[in-house]
Design a protein around this motif. Structure first.
Motif, PDB file in Angstrom:
ATOM      1  N   GLY A   1       0.700  -1.310  -0.038  1.00 27.97           N
ATOM      2  CA  GLY A   1       0.028   0.006   0.039  1.00 27.97           C
ATOM      3  C   GLY A   1       0.722   1.535  -0.022  1.00 27.97           C
ATOM      4  N   TRP A   2       2.168   1.194   0.355  1.00 16.33           N
ATOM      5  CA  TRP A   2       3.029   2.536   0.183  1.00 16.33           C
ATOM      6  C   TRP A   2       3.265   2.619  -1.230  1.00 16.33           C
ATOM      7  CZ3 TRP A   2       3.435   4.684   4.421  1.00 16.33           C
ATOM      8  CH2 TRP A   2       4.427   5.701   4.876  1.00 16.33           C
ATOM      9  N   SER A   3       3.390   4.026  -1.282  1.00 22.84           N
ATOM     10  CA  SER A   3       3.582   4.660  -2.619  1.00 22.84           C
ATOM     11  C   SER A   3       4.821   4.788  -3.007  1.00 22.84           C
ATOM     12  CB  SER A   3       2.829   6.112  -2.590  1.00 22.84           C
ATOM     13  OG  SER A   3       3.134   6.714  -3.904  1.00 22.84           O
ATOM     14  N   SER A   4       5.205   3.806  -4.427  1.00 24.57           N
ATOM     15  CA  SER A   4       6.638   3.798  -4.682  1.00 24.57           C
ATOM     16  C   SER A   4       6.888   4.910  -5.793  1.00 24.57           C
ATOM     17  CB  SER A   4       6.899   2.418  -5.308  1.00 24.57           C
ATOM     18  OG  SER A   4       6.730   1.561  -4.235  1.00 24.57           O
ATOM     19  N   ARG A   5       8.039   5.213  -6.018  1.00 26.10           N
ATOM     20  CA  ARG A   5       8.452   6.001  -7.258  1.00 26.10           C
ATOM     21  C   ARG A   5       8.474   5.551  -8.356  1.00 26.10           C
ATOM     22  NH1 ARG A   5      12.115   7.454  -2.817  1.00 26.10           N
ATOM     23  NH2 ARG A   5      11.950   9.746  -2.199  1.00 26.10           N
ATOM     24  N   SER A   6       7.792   6.188  -9.302  1.00 20.60           N
ATOM     25  CA  SER A   6       7.870   5.880 -10.651  1.00 20.60           C
ATOM     26  C   SER A   6       9.399   6.220 -11.461  1.00 20.60           C
ATOM     27  CB  SER A   6       6.930   6.544 -11.449  1.00 20.60           C
ATOM     28  OG  SER A   6       7.327   7.982 -11.440  1.00 20.60           O
ATOM     29  N   ALA A   7       9.654   5.615 -12.424  1.00 19.41           N
ATOM     30  CA  ALA A   7      11.164   5.879 -12.965  1.00 19.41           C
ATOM     31  C   ALA A   7      11.055   7.264 -13.105  1.00 19.41           C
ATOM     32  CB  ALA A   7      11.108   5.131 -14.350  1.00 19.41           C
ATOM     33  N   THR A   8      10.155   8.175 -13.744  1.00 21.19           N
ATOM     34  CA  THR A   8      10.411   9.654 -13.706  1.00 21.19           C
ATOM     35  C   THR A   8      10.402  10.366 -12.230  1.00 21.19           C
ATOM     36  OG1 THR A   8       8.950   9.706 -15.654  1.00 21.19           O
ATOM     37  CG2 THR A   8       9.229  11.795 -14.417  1.00 21.19           C
TER      38      THR A   8
END
Length: 339
Positions: free
Chosen positions: A33-40
């Motif tokens: 449920g934690w928000s991960s960083r996108s490549a950008t």
């Protein structure tokens, strides 16, 4: 097994995609449920790696598998830039779940110690899940638990926004701004920031910054130069015209779906009047209108008071974590014994 610094200046889009997916896979295993960083967002974060007071680098572990290299572990290595903590480095080593308990984390840390020496850091702070395998591993390399804290998240899609209907306490008015503190408030804003000296810190060897108006301006300018922003809600004492308390959030230009709660502080003489709850509620009412925003993340070591305020506003506990730390010499001695 090889451990190398991720060269974000030379990395291709495909390499950023691979690394972002790898980091997200470990988030999914350890912090559902934690928000991960996108490549950008990852590229932006590394490009602006000194935005929040650290010189940040990402290190990766890899090994040959079937004629190709596969990622096995990661480490965020953060060199504190504040004068108060120049001797300290923060590390977060994570290993693929299916490769854990094979000594990879210890090998990774062993590979990093020479670089930490070159950076003239002699104290290491890490973070991991409280009472979990990472804390046990930390003990094996000489690191002791010093401060436990809780990570919390508010999912706006599920939030009961009526919980944010909190009145401004009598005798105060709320002001808000993004990026730059008004000149008439900057001196008392620095004093209110210094109230973080009273934050729960356990045995953690970490010093709060010495805030001055000049330092406030330097921090604001550094953040603005990256294209990111800090949004502040401040409680102003009507009688004196001074900032009595504040709450901050960090807004990333490349992660519109998530914002991160930073400091919330109230000057000692203004405590006990509900300012913390009311300021955070006002902040949530404002940012809920941001297009695409899905989550607000925060953490706190005040497991009684501040954690309860966050829950009263709809935040849910995601994990209980712990800071572990040791002098570098103690870690080197433990790793030498383990090798």
């Amino acid at each position: 097994m090889e451990f190398t610094r991720f060269d974000h200046d030379q990395a291709s889009d495909a390499e950023f995609d691979e690394v972002a997916r790898f980091l997200a896979s470990m988030d999914a295993a350890d912090r559902p449920g934690w928000s991960s960083r996108s490549a950008t967002a990852l590229a932006d974060f590394l490009k602006n790696r000194q935005s929040f007071g650290y010189d940040v680098s990402l290190w990766l572990g890899s090994e040959a598998s079937g004629g190709a290299e596969r990622l096995t572990a990661s480490c965020w290595l953060n060199l504190a830039l504040s004068p108060e903590n120049r001797q300290t480095v923060l590390v977060e080593i994570r290993v693929r779940p299916d490769l854990r308990r094979r000594g990879i984390a210890s090998d990774f840390l062993r590979a990093l110690t020479p670089m930490i020496r070159v950076a003239e850091r002699d104290h290491v702070i890490g973070s991991t899940t409280s009472h979990g395998p990472g804390e046990l591993w930390g003990a094996s390399v000489g690191m002791k638990p010093t401060l436990r804290y809780v990570r919390q998240v508010l999912r706006l899609g599920d939030a009961d926004q009526s919980l944010w209907d909190r009145p401004v306490p009598d005798g105060y008015r709320f002001e808000d701004w993004t990026d730059r503190t008004p000149d008439r408030l900057v001196a008392s804003y620095a004093v209110a920031l210094q109230a973080m000296d009273d934050a729960v810190s356990g045995d953690l060897q970490w010093s709060q910054p010495r805030w001055t108006p000049e330092r406030v301006r330097e921090t604001e300018e550094r953040l603005a130069a990256t294209g990111n922003a800090a949004r502040v809600v401040a409680a102003v004492d009507e009688a004196s015209g001074e900032v009595a308390g504040l709450t901050q959030i960090a807004v990333s230009a490349t992660r519109p779906e998530v914002v991160e709660q930073l400091d919330t502080s109230v000057r000692r003489e203004h405590r006990g009047r509900g300012l913390g709850l009311a300021m955070k509620a006002a902040q949530l009412r404002a940012i809920a209108e941001r297009p695409g925003l899905e989550r607000v993340k925060t953490d706190t070591a005040d497991l009684v008071h501040m954690a309860a305020i966050n829950r009263a506003l709809g935040f849910q506990d995601e994990s209980e974590d712990v800071y572990i730390e040791a002098d570098l010499a103690e870690i080197e001695a433990a790793l030498a014994t383990d090798s």
